[in-house]
Design an enzyme around this catalytic site. Structure first.
Site, mmCIF file in Angstrom:
data_model
loop_
_atom_site.group_PDB
_atom_site.id
_atom_site.type_symbol
_atom_site.label_atom_id
_atom_site.label_comp_id
_atom_site.label_asym_id
_atom_site.label_seq_id
_atom_site.Cartn_x
_atom_site.Cartn_y
_atom_site.Cartn_z
ATOM 1 N N SER A 2 0.841 -1.195 0.000
ATOM 2 C CA SER A 2 0.000 0.000 0.000
ATOM 3 C C SER A 2 0.871 1.239 0.000
ATOM 4 O O SER A 2 2.052 1.188 0.378
ATOM 5 C CB SER A 2 -0.903 0.024 1.238
ATOM 6 N N ASP A 3 0.318 2.356 -0.411
ATOM 7 C CA ASP A 3 0.993 3.625 -0.173
ATOM 8 C C ASP A 3 0.780 3.994 1.291
ATOM 9 O O ASP A 3 0.025 3.346 2.023
ATOM 10 C CB ASP A 3 0.454 4.696 -1.130
ATOM 11 N N TRP A 4 1.435 5.055 1.724
ATOM 12 C CA TRP A 4 1.448 5.452 3.148
ATOM 13 C C TRP A 4 0.006 5.622 3.665
ATOM 14 O O TRP A 4 -0.734 6.494 3.209
ATOM 15 C CB TRP A 4 2.213 6.751 3.313
#
Length: 722
Positions: free
Chosen positions: A266-268
């Site tokens: 996932s992104d942040w």
């Protein structure tokens, strides 16, 4: 380790240990980090226990060989099975030797130099202890209001795909396990992150699946076909479902249709963001949807460690999904050789020798000079005569904020400013430097000093642009003109009537009204990186002949955006022979066309295109059609030209773009030299996605175009017969 040993290791792991592999945290959580214990604000809210940290699988943003060795040593002592950590970072266009921003690299149209820049970034990152880079960013971009256009290589899916392959090859090489100077790549952001409504970061993306497949997916697929080991999910929705919880996108398309068996991260914070998106009621449901969608690593939220075990024990999630995700992460660690050497690549002594070495500086200087685009050169004011006295004026005259907003480890103090580059060329006796204004403000005193300097000079160089915070992530802007303070400076200097050159430092295409009409020459330098000042000086004085070509259109006005070359024609196209003047698709107050189109860029020499020929006027699925044209350097100095090939399908089952880039070739020509450039067109290149999502070509007439940019082209027709 052998694959069988990795599977045996997985069997030894408890459920908590497996779940821990799926978590990524920043250095302050880890013993051995210089920041350990300094957890405040949002990080403190995660409430991560020591037991969770001991089982965690990867680290985001650790810096330098010394710290990474320290964190890894402590972790191997604390982790029951001695499973090493993966260290990941945003090394997008350089580690400490910073290359031009990716949008600028796209303007080089030089795949070899792009590959070399990634290779150097990998070498510096690896010797400092990093294993994975969050690059390449291959999102197709058409709206310069979006700040992250600076991370992309532009608006064309074919060109982006070619750069994606080159960067993956540069970062990863041929053998990750046995080449410690390479990094595993993570292609991002999957998918269509570059098309947010209104150009506003993190905003909704809404398009048909056909458009998604045709324009936005090809570059991701190219990166994966080149061997990229990871995929990062996008923040945005895809067909109404956030990418991080989108099973159709991540499992059905990415895993099942494309066969990707690497790691999805996932992104942040994106897993927990399923809640404000409105598709998850709480963290438990967010964890459920992310693991069902196939997200292997959760970055910087704790939905997995807090809820995945209970979801499995209650029967809501199959334990096999956890096993698959953990196994993929272990396999990536094994592909990097971390079980044999958890300190892969890092070397504190070599780190000092490799980083910012002269060899690396020379490479970024070369790529920076190839990435600059000469947009305007009235009266051939450039190159500058070395005997002329120069007034260098503007907020970027001696600014070292030239690395760009995504140069994570870049040291601005190591950057060569434009002033320094010019001083090395001219000395101080022919150079007067005044700031003239700040980026977003101006005083009468600054303006008066600038005008005094300008009056004493033969030639004025205006160093203008955006500070790095005005683009990049969360750097969306509705007004993409230069700030009023700089436009006022331009206006005042223009009133002197002296030869004036504008050098632009920025992360996006700009609306250049108030600049292009009040200056004689414009050099688009972007954020050029560590050696920017020298590279720009090389061009200004003709030591390098500019060869950059735009990979993203410059709008005439922000009111046009999104503006891009490969648009549709509409049923009432402007300029149609039988159309009434008013009732066509147009603006009443501005042109339809970009101010500077895709593929555009000037040189200090001139090139002629003659004798365009086709080897045949018909093609079948078994044939190849050859397109040839003679390109001649008709000027007085050597130069590089990027010859561009476009095709149009005149009649399709669905509407087709007015042009599509299908090939390009960079050639070097001495004065008076000519070269016959030949391209091949096959039936496969004429395929597209139909309304039923079948990917095939249609019989009929096509137009092929060749030229120096997407507008100034010659054309010939041919037919496809099936």
């Amino acid at each position: 380790m052998e694959n069988q040993q990795i599977e045996e290791l997985l069997k030894q792991m408890t459920m908590d240990e497996k779940i821990g592999q799926l978590l990524q945290l920043t250095p302050p959580f880890f013993k051995g980090s210089s920041e350990h214990g300094k957890i405040t604000g949002p990080l403190a809210q995660l409430k991560i226990s020591d037991d969770i940290v001991k089982n965690t699988g990867s680290v985001l943003g650790a810096s330098g060989a010394k710290e990474i060795r320290s964190i890894q040593e402590q972790h191997l002592k604390d982790n029951r099975l001695g499973i090493p950590l993966l260290f990941m970072a945003d090394i997008t266009h350089g580690y400490e030797t910073i290359f031009p921003i990716p949008l600028a690299i796209g303007c080089s149209w030089d795949l070899n130099l792009a590959q070399k820049s990634a290779e150097i970034a990998a070498k510096e990152g690896a010797v400092s202890g990093t294993h994975v880079t969050f690059a390449p960013m291959v999102d197709l971009v058409r709206d310069p209001r979006w700040g992250r256009v600076m991370e992309s290589t532009g608006e064309d899916s074919y060109l982006n795909s070619e750069f994606a392959k080159a960067q993956v090859k540069g970062f990863q090489g041929e053998d990750l396990k046995n080449d410690p100077n390479r990094l595993a790549t993570c292609v991002k952001h999957f998918a269509a992150y570059g098309a947010p409504e209104g150009g506003r970061d993190y905003n909704t993306v809404n398009m048909s699946e056909r458009q998604l497949r045709e324009s936005y997916l090809p570059a991701y697929r190219a990166a994966l076909d080149a061997g990229s080991k990871l995929v990062m999910t996008a923040f945005n929705t895809v067909d109404g479902i956030p990418a991080t919880g989108n099973k159709k996108l991540m499992r059905d398309l990415l895993r099942d249709e494309w066969g990707f068996d690497g790691v999805v991260i996932s992104d942040w914070g994106a897993v927990k963001e399923l809640i404000p998106h409105g598709v998850a009621e709480d963290e438990r449901e967010a964890a459920y949807k992310a693991i069902q969608a196939g997200v292997d690593i959760e970055m910087m939220t704790t939905c997995y460690p807090n809820h995945l075990k209970e979801l499995i024990e209650s029967g809501h999630v199959a334990e096999e999904l956890l096993n698959e995700a953990a196994l993929r992460i272990l396999q990536l660690k094994n592909e990097l050789g971390l079980f044999e050497n958890p300190y892969r690549g890092l070397d504190e002594v070599q780190e000092k020798e490799v980083i910012l070495s002269e060899e690396h500086r020379e490479a970024t200087r070369e790529l920076a000079s190839k990435s600059c685009v000469l947009l305007q050169n009235n009266y051939n004011i450039l190159p500058i005569n070395p005997s002329q006295k120069i007034a260098l004026i503007g907020p970027f005259a001696e600014s070292n904020d030239i690395l760009g907003p995504w140069s994570w480890k870049g040291d601005k103090n190591a950057a060569i400013t434009l002033r320094k580059g010019l001083e090395e060329k001219l000395g101080n006796n022919r150079l007067i430097v005044k700031k003239g204004c700040e980026i977003e403000s101006i005083t009468d005193e600054q303006l008066n000093h600038a005008m005094t300097a300008a009056e004493q000079a033969d030639v004025i160089i205006l160093a203008l642009g955006e500070h790095s915070d005005m683009s990049g992530e969360a750097g969306s802007r509705s007004n993409i003109k230069l700030p009023d303070s700089q436009l006022k400076l331009v206006e005042k200097v223009h009133g002197l009537g002296k030869p004036t050159i504008t050098v632009l430092f920025n992360g996006r295409p700009l609306d250049l009204h108030g600049v292009y009409d009040k200056t004689d020459a414009i050099l688009e330098a972007w954020f050029p990186g560590t050696e920017g000042g020298r590279a720009i000086t090389d061009i200004l004085y003709g030591d390098v002949n500019p060869s950059g070509k735009l990979s993203m259109s410059f709008p005439y006005s922000v009111g046009q955006v999104p503006v891009y070359y490969n648009h549709y024609n509409t049923g009432r196209p402007q300029g149609a022979e039988d159309a009434q003047v008013r009732y066509v698709s147009q603006y009443l107050d501005i042109p339809n066309e970009a101010l500077f189109p895709f593929g555009y860029g000037l040189s200090y020499t001139t090139f002629s295109y003659q004798n365009m020929k086709l080897s045949t006027d018909t093609i079948t699925p078994d044939d190849k059609l050859e397109v040839s044209i003679t390109v001649k350097n008709t000027g007085n100095i050597a130069g590089e030209e990027t010859v561009q090939l476009y095709v149009r399908d005149l009649v399709g089952e669905v509407v087709r773009p007015v042009k599509e880039l299908k090939g390009f070739e960079k050639i070097h020509l001495e004065p008076g030299e000519e070269k016959n450039v030949t391209f091949e067109i096959t039936e496969e290149q004429l395929r597209y996605y139909h309304s039923d999502l079948s990917f095939e070509s249609d019989e009929g007439t096509f137009e092929v175009y060749v030229g120096p940019n997407s507008c100034d082209v010659q054309s010939l027709p041919f037919r496809l017969i099936k």
